[in-house]
Design an enzyme around this catalytic site. Sequence first.
Site, short mmCIF file in Angstrom:
data_model
loop_
_atom_site.label_atom_id
_atom_site.label_comp_id
_atom_site.label_asym_id
_atom_site.label_seq_id
_atom_site.Cartn_x
_atom_site.Cartn_y
_atom_site.Cartn_z
N GLU A 63 0.96 43.88 28.48
CA GLU A 63 0.02 42.76 28.30
C GLU A 63 -1.19 42.89 29.23
OE1 GLU A 63 1.75 38.88 29.00
OE2 GLU A 63 -0.19 37.87 28.84
N ARG B 5 -0.60 28.66 42.32
CA ARG B 5 0.31 29.08 41.25
C ARG B 5 1.40 30.03 41.75
NH1 ARG B 5 -1.32 32.01 35.51
NH2 ARG B 5 0.76 32.84 35.08
N GLU C 299 4.27 38.02 20.06
CA GLU C 299 3.41 37.60 21.16
C GLU C 299 3.32 38.75 22.16
OE1 GLU C 299 3.94 33.61 22.39
OE2 GLU C 299 2.68 33.83 24.17
N TRP D 235 -6.03 29.49 34.59
CA TRP D 235 -6.14 30.55 33.59
C TRP D 235 -7.49 31.26 33.71
CZ3 TRP D 235 -3.73 27.98 28.51
CH2 TRP D 235 -2.33 27.91 28.68
N ARG E 194 14.51 30.61 32.61
CA ARG E 194 13.34 31.24 33.24
C ARG E 194 12.72 30.34 34.32
NH1 ARG E 194 9.00 32.65 29.89
NH2 ARG E 194 8.79 34.83 30.42
N ASP F 133 2.03 36.78 37.24
CA ASP F 133 2.34 37.08 35.85
C ASP F 133 2.11 38.53 35.47
OD1 ASP F 133 3.03 36.73 33.25
OD2 ASP F 133 1.25 35.61 32.66
N HIS G 107 -5.55 39.12 37.91
CA HIS G 107 -5.98 38.21 36.85
C HIS G 107 -7.50 38.14 36.66
CE1 HIS G 107 -4.63 35.74 33.70
NE2 HIS G 107 -3.48 35.43 34.24
N GLU H 238 4.09 26.17 30.26
CA GLU H 238 3.03 26.40 29.27
C GLU H 238 3.23 25.54 28.02
OE1 GLU H 238 3.00 30.73 28.83
OE2 GLU H 238 1.62 30.88 30.51
O1 GCW Z 1 1.99 35.80 30.60
C1 GCW Z 1 2.21 34.75 29.83
C2 GCW Z 1 1.86 35.30 28.50
C3 GCW Z 1 2.43 34.46 27.41
C4 GCW Z 1 3.94 34.39 27.64
C5 GCW Z 1 4.21 33.77 29.01
C6 GCW Z 1 5.69 33.72 29.34
C7 GCW Z 1 5.68 34.23 26.01
O2 GCW Z 1 0.46 35.38 28.42
O3 GCW Z 1 2.12 35.05 26.19
O4 GCW Z 1 4.58 33.64 26.63
O5 GCW Z 1 3.59 34.53 29.97
O6 GCW Z 1 6.16 34.66 29.97
O7 GCW Z 1 6.35 32.78 28.99
#
Ligand code: GCW
Length: 664
Positions: free
Chosen positions: A367, A310, A142, A500, A299, A339, A477, A266
């Site tokens: 990412e 968020r 991922e 999102w 986490r 993120d 984002h 998620e």
């Molecule tokens: O940023 C998001 C990512 C997911 C990731 C998630 C996370 C592993 O797009 O792909 O999942 O964060 O950190 O849990």
Amino acid sequence: MKIKTILVCVMIMTSFIGLKADEGSHLWLKHQTGANGNIKVLGRLTPTLSLAVHELQNGWTGMPIVLKKQKDKSLQNEGFRINPQSHNILVTSPSDVGLLYAAYYLLRSQSCNQPLTNTVIDNPFYERRLLNHWDNLDRTVERGYAGKSIWEWDVLPDSVSDRYEAYARANASIGINGTVLNNVNASPEMLSKEYLQKVETIANILRPYGIKVYLSVNFASPMVIGGLPTADPLDKHVVKWWKDKAKEIYQIIPDFGGFLVKANSEGQPGPCDYQRTHAEGANMLADALKPYNGIVMWRTFVYNPEDADRAKQAYLEFYPLDGKFRDNVILQVKNGPVDFQPREPYTPLFGAMSHTKTMPEFQITQEYLGHANHLAYLAPMWEEFNQQVNPASQKALAGVANIGTDTNWTGHPFGQSNWYAFGRLAWNPYLTSEQIADEWLKQTFTTDSAFVEPVKAMMLDSREAVVNYMMPLGLHHLFAFGHHYGPEPWCDVPGARPDWLPSYYHKADKQGLGFDRSSTGSGATAQYPDSLAKLYDNINTCPEEYILWFHHTPWGHKMKNGRTLWEELCYKYNEGVQQARSFQQTWDAAQPYVDAEVFQQVQEKLKMQTLDAMWWRDACLLYFQQYSEMPIPLELERPVYNLEEMKQFKINIDNHENAPHGFK
Ligand code: GCW
């Protein structure tokens, strides 16, 4: 010339050429081999110490070295002392792995031409320095951009790839001492007997290098592989299932590090599914691991579209739980509150939880910074974070790995510098980005300053360049849905979670741009310590690099340099494009110093980066211009793409079709 002499010359030449054309697989570990270093060990030769001796015998060309394990009040267990004496260098540490780290220290100094004059005392700053692999059991990764997962689950434990040991060695050379093997979106299967035997094989290979194995666990494992009707952390059968599982794991892997958990995030299962708190969930696992000194890294990446802004949610969820976690739980918090964006202010949970252990999670894989296509040296971003959040208040450090099966491990040859920098900063968060880039370049390419100086300057500029051409001034984002590669500030996917979608974050309208997180808006500024909250809350004192993060800023707002917000936005996007172009120049000038294949690979990627930078600039400026209704200043380059055309581009990330240019 005698035949023998010719043969030797040919051998020397080919080994030299061989090293040059190494395609990056040797990473930064390119010190000379066959040096025949004079190395002596006082005491028992353990597997770890044998590695240290082997490395030094192979690579060390300096004075004789004596390695000795001994207690030392100035040293932590993994620390070391290097004491140059008149006829030899005495190296001591309380542990074998400390001596191995010292060996890498010596080889690094040698490769960087740093003479050893004074005594060195070096201790790791964080006790736990971990990579997190987001690797799935089917070997997809991922957010991985460097091939498949290096863990060959399908053929383990019978077949063992050479890469495991090379991986261990690379990590040990930069002080990484733990690795979470599987994705936080965890398959329950990971804890099955069959998989634990595979993990055991990996753990056995990593152990002599001082690296412990950890696993991500799925909170619903007792249901999925244990057949229980619930995963409620207060259910006694569930508690027993985890206790038994912990016992089973430690029988197989006695030095197992612990669990990493993504819960109620998620779509992942977690304690909140049973109206329990994150603390109740984490503590239950922590109790199961406690008898074996294992830890839980829990986490805090939780957010829900129905809840508050968020950026506020991790704090809202976890701050009330301060002091409620067991002492073998560490909350793992992403550096920024949204993120892993190219730039975010720090997550306000850091420093706020005075009775709970916390550790930052950085993302090494890019990412949101151009995947393995863009050159973006991330140390400056982590340095910026370390200047905001006191490293001494943190208990450990994790980084989401950018490693895969690609020959060069990380896809982009410069991606290696991010793996390297992460390890070095986990060892010492006070190293500068400059120092780390310098070391990495000298070890990876050459010590010639005609190469090192300009390429280092390029690296040091590269993260800011990405910020400039993707999301300057606190924007965040604006990515295309799902793959997070190109720009789609207009993105609207019917039925998608609003949090999102880019419009949730940029809030562009006729008045202005940016998310009002001040006291007139979501109030996220109030989550920071008073002095900072005040600074961020006022649009006139808010640092401009965060202005659109914290304020819905009028298009005509006067920036510190006298430009309007709109003009400044245009300038920043343009600066980003110019920076990418300048990287191309710098790299072309570096050609004489670099292996031909690596040179060409980076050159191609830089072309793509410049095209992408223009794509980002045009997409964002043309899109926002619909709201600002202001002209792009005449002295700046004109757009080369057209908004309506760009909206039609839908990159298929799997086959790379339909990109506006040569996206690969
Ligand atoms: O940023 C998001 C990512 C997911 C990731 C998630 C996370 C592993 O797009 O792909 O999942 O964060 O950190 O849990």
